[in-house]
Scaffold this motif. Structure first.
Motif, PDB file in Angstrom:
ATOM      1  N   LEU A 206      21.560  -2.890 -21.933  1.00 57.42           N
ATOM      2  CA  LEU A 206      20.986  -2.615 -20.931  1.00 57.42           C
ATOM      3  C   LEU A 206      22.062  -2.909 -19.909  1.00 57.42           C
ATOM      4  O   LEU A 206      21.869  -2.430 -18.592  1.00 57.42           O
ATOM      5  CB  LEU A 206      19.643  -3.570 -20.785  1.00 57.42           C
ATOM      6  N   ASN A 207      22.814  -4.064 -19.813  1.00 58.16           N
ATOM      7  CA  ASN A 207      23.638  -4.490 -18.912  1.00 58.16           C
ATOM      8  C   ASN A 207      24.981  -3.790 -18.832  1.00 58.16           C
ATOM      9  O   ASN A 207      25.898  -4.057 -18.128  1.00 58.16           O
ATOM     10  CB  ASN A 207      23.884  -6.053 -19.045  1.00 58.16           C
ATOM     11  N   GLY A 208      25.195  -2.633 -19.828  1.00 55.10           N
ATOM     12  CA  GLY A 208      26.453  -1.855 -20.060  1.00 55.10           C
ATOM     13  C   GLY A 208      27.357  -2.484 -20.657  1.00 55.10           C
ATOM     14  O   GLY A 208      28.412  -2.048 -20.556  1.00 55.10           O
ATOM     15  N   ASN A 209      27.226  -3.641 -21.413  1.00 59.74           N
ATOM     16  CA  ASN A 209      28.377  -4.166 -22.095  1.00 59.74           C
ATOM     17  C   ASN A 209      28.792  -3.841 -23.452  1.00 59.74           C
ATOM     18  O   ASN A 209      29.746  -3.813 -24.042  1.00 59.74           O
ATOM     19  CB  ASN A 209      28.046  -5.701 -22.002  1.00 59.74           C
ATOM     20  N   ILE A 210      27.625  -3.100 -24.168  1.00 60.94           N
ATOM     21  CA  ILE A 210      28.047  -2.816 -25.575  1.00 60.94           C
ATOM     22  C   ILE A 210      26.813  -1.512 -25.883  1.00 60.94           C
ATOM     23  O   ILE A 210      25.834  -1.538 -25.655  1.00 60.94           O
ATOM     24  CB  ILE A 210      27.529  -3.825 -26.204  1.00 60.94           C
ATOM     25  N   PRO A 211      27.243  -0.632 -26.637  1.00 59.82           N
ATOM     26  CA  PRO A 211      26.588   0.716 -26.852  1.00 59.82           C
ATOM     27  C   PRO A 211      25.758   0.284 -28.150  1.00 59.82           C
ATOM     28  O   PRO A 211      26.052  -0.591 -28.769  1.00 59.82           O
ATOM     29  CB  PRO A 211      27.624   1.821 -27.259  1.00 59.82           C
ATOM     30  N   LEU A 212      24.620   1.108 -28.232  1.00 59.46           N
ATOM     31  CA  LEU A 212      23.871   0.991 -29.492  1.00 59.46           C
ATOM     32  C   LEU A 212      24.228   2.174 -30.446  1.00 59.46           C
ATOM     33  O   LEU A 212      24.714   3.175 -30.058  1.00 59.46           O
ATOM     34  CB  LEU A 212      22.246   1.481 -29.161  1.00 59.46           C
ATOM     35  N   SER A 213      24.093   1.988 -31.626  1.00 58.43           N
ATOM     36  CA  SER A 213      24.374   3.003 -32.618  1.00 58.43           C
ATOM     37  C   SER A 213      23.391   4.085 -32.629  1.00 58.43           C
ATOM     38  O   SER A 213      22.343   4.194 -31.758  1.00 58.43           O
ATOM     39  CB  SER A 213      24.275   2.384 -34.076  1.00 58.43           C
ATOM     40  N   ASP A 214      23.835   5.148 -33.185  1.00 63.73           N
ATOM     41  CA  ASP A 214      22.813   6.238 -33.329  1.00 63.73           C
ATOM     42  C   ASP A 214      21.730   5.931 -33.667  1.00 63.73           C
ATOM     43  O   ASP A 214      20.363   6.336 -33.181  1.00 63.73           O
ATOM     44  CB  ASP A 214      23.406   7.548 -33.852  1.00 63.73           C
ATOM     45  N   SER A 215      21.523   5.322 -34.730  1.00 67.23           N
ATOM     46  CA  SER A 215      20.377   4.958 -35.407  1.00 67.23           C
ATOM     47  C   SER A 215      19.336   3.915 -34.700  1.00 67.23           C
ATOM     48  O   SER A 215      18.125   4.118 -34.361  1.00 67.23           O
ATOM     49  CB  SER A 215      20.610   4.229 -36.787  1.00 67.23           C
ATOM     50  N   GLU A 216      20.185   2.972 -33.819  1.00 66.39           N
ATOM     51  CA  GLU A 216      19.202   2.156 -32.983  1.00 66.39           C
ATOM     52  C   GLU A 216      18.844   2.744 -32.003  1.00 66.39           C
ATOM     53  O   GLU A 216      17.747   2.558 -31.233  1.00 66.39           O
ATOM     54  CB  GLU A 216      20.324   1.063 -32.406  1.00 66.39           C
ATOM     55  N   THR A 217      19.549   3.772 -31.479  1.00 68.96           N
ATOM     56  CA  THR A 217      19.095   4.416 -30.138  1.00 68.96           C
ATOM     57  C   THR A 217      18.210   5.470 -30.545  1.00 68.96           C
ATOM     58  O   THR A 217      16.957   5.470 -29.590  1.00 68.96           O
ATOM     59  CB  THR A 217      20.434   5.367 -29.510  1.00 68.96           C
ATOM     60  N   ARG A 218      17.877   6.033 -31.890  1.00 71.24           N
ATOM     61  CA  ARG A 218      16.909   6.789 -32.157  1.00 71.24           C
ATOM     62  C   ARG A 218      15.562   5.779 -32.143  1.00 71.24           C
ATOM     63  O   ARG A 218      14.350   6.146 -31.955  1.00 71.24           O
ATOM     64  CB  ARG A 218      17.057   7.442 -33.524  1.00 71.24           C
ATOM     65  N   GLY A 219      15.941   4.559 -32.794  1.00 74.81           N
ATOM     66  CA  GLY A 219      14.630   3.813 -32.985  1.00 74.81           C
ATOM     67  C   GLY A 219      14.152   3.425 -31.502  1.00 74.81           C
ATOM     68  O   GLY A 219      12.948   3.283 -31.330  1.00 74.81           O
ATOM     69  N   LEU A 220      14.991   3.138 -30.612  1.00 71.44           N
ATOM     70  CA  LEU A 220      14.548   2.894 -29.143  1.00 71.44           C
ATOM     71  C   LEU A 220      13.623   3.758 -28.695  1.00 71.44           C
ATOM     72  O   LEU A 220      12.695   3.383 -28.076  1.00 71.44           O
ATOM     73  CB  LEU A 220      15.770   2.367 -28.190  1.00 71.44           C
ATOM     74  N   VAL A 221      14.102   5.018 -28.709  1.00 70.74           N
ATOM     75  CA  VAL A 221      13.103   6.193 -28.461  1.00 70.74           C
ATOM     76  C   VAL A 221      12.068   6.099 -29.091  1.00 70.74           C
ATOM     77  O   VAL A 221      10.867   6.234 -28.666  1.00 70.74           O
ATOM     78  CB  VAL A 221      14.056   7.568 -28.688  1.00 70.74           C
ATOM     79  N   ILE A 222      11.708   6.231 -30.370  1.00 74.36           N
ATOM     80  CA  ILE A 222      10.582   5.779 -31.156  1.00 74.36           C
ATOM     81  C   ILE A 222       9.787   4.762 -30.646  1.00 74.36           C
ATOM     82  O   ILE A 222       8.332   5.102 -30.575  1.00 74.36           O
ATOM     83  CB  ILE A 222      10.777   5.702 -32.836  1.00 74.36           C
ATOM     84  N   PHE A 223      10.384   3.603 -30.578  1.00 73.51           N
ATOM     85  CA  PHE A 223       9.632   2.568 -30.019  1.00 73.51           C
ATOM     86  C   PHE A 223       9.052   2.605 -28.535  1.00 73.51           C
ATOM     87  O   PHE A 223       7.692   2.321 -28.421  1.00 73.51           O
ATOM     88  CB  PHE A 223      10.575   1.213 -29.698  1.00 73.51           C
ATOM     89  N   ASN A 224       9.743   3.580 -27.793  1.00 75.86           N
ATOM     90  CA  ASN A 224       9.061   3.585 -26.341  1.00 75.86           C
ATOM     91  C   ASN A 224       8.515   4.948 -25.787  1.00 75.86           C
ATOM     92  O   ASN A 224       8.555   5.264 -25.042  1.00 75.86           O
ATOM     93  CB  ASN A 224      10.366   3.515 -25.282  1.00 75.86           C
ATOM     94  N   THR A 225       8.271   5.699 -27.081  1.00 69.50           N
ATOM     95  CA  THR A 225       7.302   6.846 -27.077  1.00 69.50           C
ATOM     96  C   THR A 225       6.109   6.896 -27.807  1.00 69.50           C
ATOM     97  O   THR A 225       5.913   6.009 -28.679  1.00 69.50           O
ATOM     98  CB  THR A 225       8.206   8.106 -27.257  1.00 69.50           C
ATOM     99  N   GLU A 226       5.274   7.708 -27.799  1.00 73.27           N
ATOM    100  CA  GLU A 226       4.294   7.766 -28.610  1.00 73.27           C
ATOM    101  C   GLU A 226       4.461   8.164 -29.939  1.00 73.27           C
ATOM    102  O   GLU A 226       3.565   7.939 -30.890  1.00 73.27           O
ATOM    103  CB  GLU A 226       3.285   9.126 -28.118  1.00 73.27           C
ATOM    104  N   LYS A 227       5.577   8.555 -30.509  1.00 72.17           N
ATOM    105  CA  LYS A 227       5.933   8.719 -31.869  1.00 72.17           C
ATOM    106  C   LYS A 227       5.740   7.266 -32.517  1.00 72.17           C
ATOM    107  O   LYS A 227       5.256   7.462 -33.663  1.00 72.17           O
ATOM    108  CB  LYS A 227       7.407   9.274 -31.955  1.00 72.17           C
ATOM    109  N   GLY A 228       6.321   6.365 -32.092  1.00 70.29           N
ATOM    110  CA  GLY A 228       5.957   4.941 -32.563  1.00 70.29           C
ATOM    111  C   GLY A 228       4.847   4.221 -31.982  1.00 70.29           C
ATOM    112  O   GLY A 228       4.370   3.360 -32.699  1.00 70.29           O
TER     113      GLY A 228
END
Length: 357
Positions: A206-228
């Motif tokens: 969030l603070n721009g210091n380190i990227p998330l992996s592709d899997s972690e990014t997809r998981g974040l989207v699932i977490f924050n949408t109606e999908k999850g």
């Protein structure tokens, strides 16, 4: 006389505006109740976190926080001097208990999993059923609970007042000559308010210091949408809920949860949604510790919700849950678990300010 009255009213309005402005400024709370010899403690709030509400009747001081840490690890708070608060809330498990249920000093076993001590200064209710509304009230209970520390406050206070160092430190922190249970609870609450976790991979991203992996990014989207659909109960930067919910984990009410506090039939089976910060470390999961892994938790929400459970949350009955199922794929579930693991804050569990020397 009229002009004088106008001037008085103007000064009153200006004064009220000034007080309101000061109240809105986000400055460390240094209250007049702090004893003269005590040192104000400036709490370190992570970037993006809200200002922590500190009660005026228990402002943070260096001496109070240090006292709270000593008491948190002091086994003299138990009836046989064998257990402390840290016995059921130890650092490697994000200050929770790795056992499904904690065992008291007499071998008695509880019926709920010990909640993690993480960012509790932001909570509005404590324990799974929310029976206490302040950290100070919560700190009083384990000492006298017959299946936990199983003692009385008079016995504990006899031990503490016999200790010259404790008496000296309580004098500095609270301006008292005799230690009482309320000041003990205040000290423990002060220490627990400093136990802030906000330096996980998620935060660094969030603070721009380190990227998330592709899997972690997809998981974040699932977490924050109606999908999850996770974000409704575990939202905001704190990733915790403030409303009591029945998530459908119980088909039959073995534990009535919030209903046992309010005596309302509409609260039966409802519990406090815990923070998900450091969730990787605080296994087992749910109020009764029934799940050992994050994979089990995700699969429960994916396909195991008991929609007929009394007072089931409307969130568990939404249109994206036909027959209670989310219908996540194997990859979706793996991605969601990957994201949840980005909430682990290794600095928190190894912070020397929180662990015993």
């Amino acid at each position: 006389m009229f002009n004088s009255l106008v001037k008085v009213l103007v000064f009153l309005v200006i004064g009220m505006f000034a007080m309101t402005f000061q109240a809105c400024k986000h400055e460390p709370q240094i209250d007049y109740l702090i004893p003269v010899k005590a040192t104000p403690y400036i709490i370190d709030i992570p970037k993006g976190f809200p200002v922590m509400p500190i009660p005026n009747e228990n402002p943070l001081t260096v001496e109070g926080v240090n006292l709270g840490k000593l008491l948190f690890y002091d086994t003299r708070l138990s009836g046989d001097n064998s257990q402390s608060c840290a016995t059921c809330h130890f650092a490697p498990s994000s200050f929770s208990d790795s056992s499904q249920f904690s065992t008291g000093i007499n071998g008695a076993i509880g019926n709920r999993n010990a909640m993690a001590i993480v960012n509790l200064g932001y909570s509005q209710h404590f324990f799974w059923d929310g029976r206490d509304e302040s950290l100070e009230d919560q700190a009083l209970k384990p000492v006298v609970n017959p299946i936990e520390m199983n003692t009385t406050w008079p016995l504990v206070l006899n031990k503490l007042n016999f200790d010259t160092y404790y008496r000296e430190q309580f004098k500095i922190a609270f301006g008292v000559d005799v230690i009482d249970s309320f000041d003990v609870a205040k000290a423990i609450a002060q220490f627990e308010r400093t136990m802030i976790s906000g330096n996980s991979k998620f935060d660094q991203n969030l603070n721009g210091n380190i990227p998330l992996s592709d899997s972690e990014t997809r998981g974040l989207v699932i977490f924050n949408t109606e999908k999850g659909d996770c974000f409704h109960c575990h939202g905001t930067i704190l990733l915790q809920g403030f409303e009591f919910e029945n998530n459908g984990v119980q088909q039959v009410m073995e534990d009535i949860g919030r209903g046992g506090v309010t005596n309302l039939s509409t609260d039966i089976g409802k519990f406090k949604p815990p923070t998900l910060r450091n969730i990787e470390l605080s296994s087992p999961y749910m109020h009764d510790g029934r799940f050992k892994t994050l994979e089990e938790v995700v699969e429960f929400y994916n396909s195991g919700v008991n929609q007929s459970s009394p007072n089931i949350s409307p969130l568990m009955l939404k249109a994206n849950r036909p027959n209670g199922d989310l219908n996540l794929t194997i990859q979706d579930k793996a991605d969601l678990v990957a994201f949840l693991k980005t909430l682990t804050d290794s600095d928190f569990i190894s912070n020397p300010d929180f662990i015993s020397e």
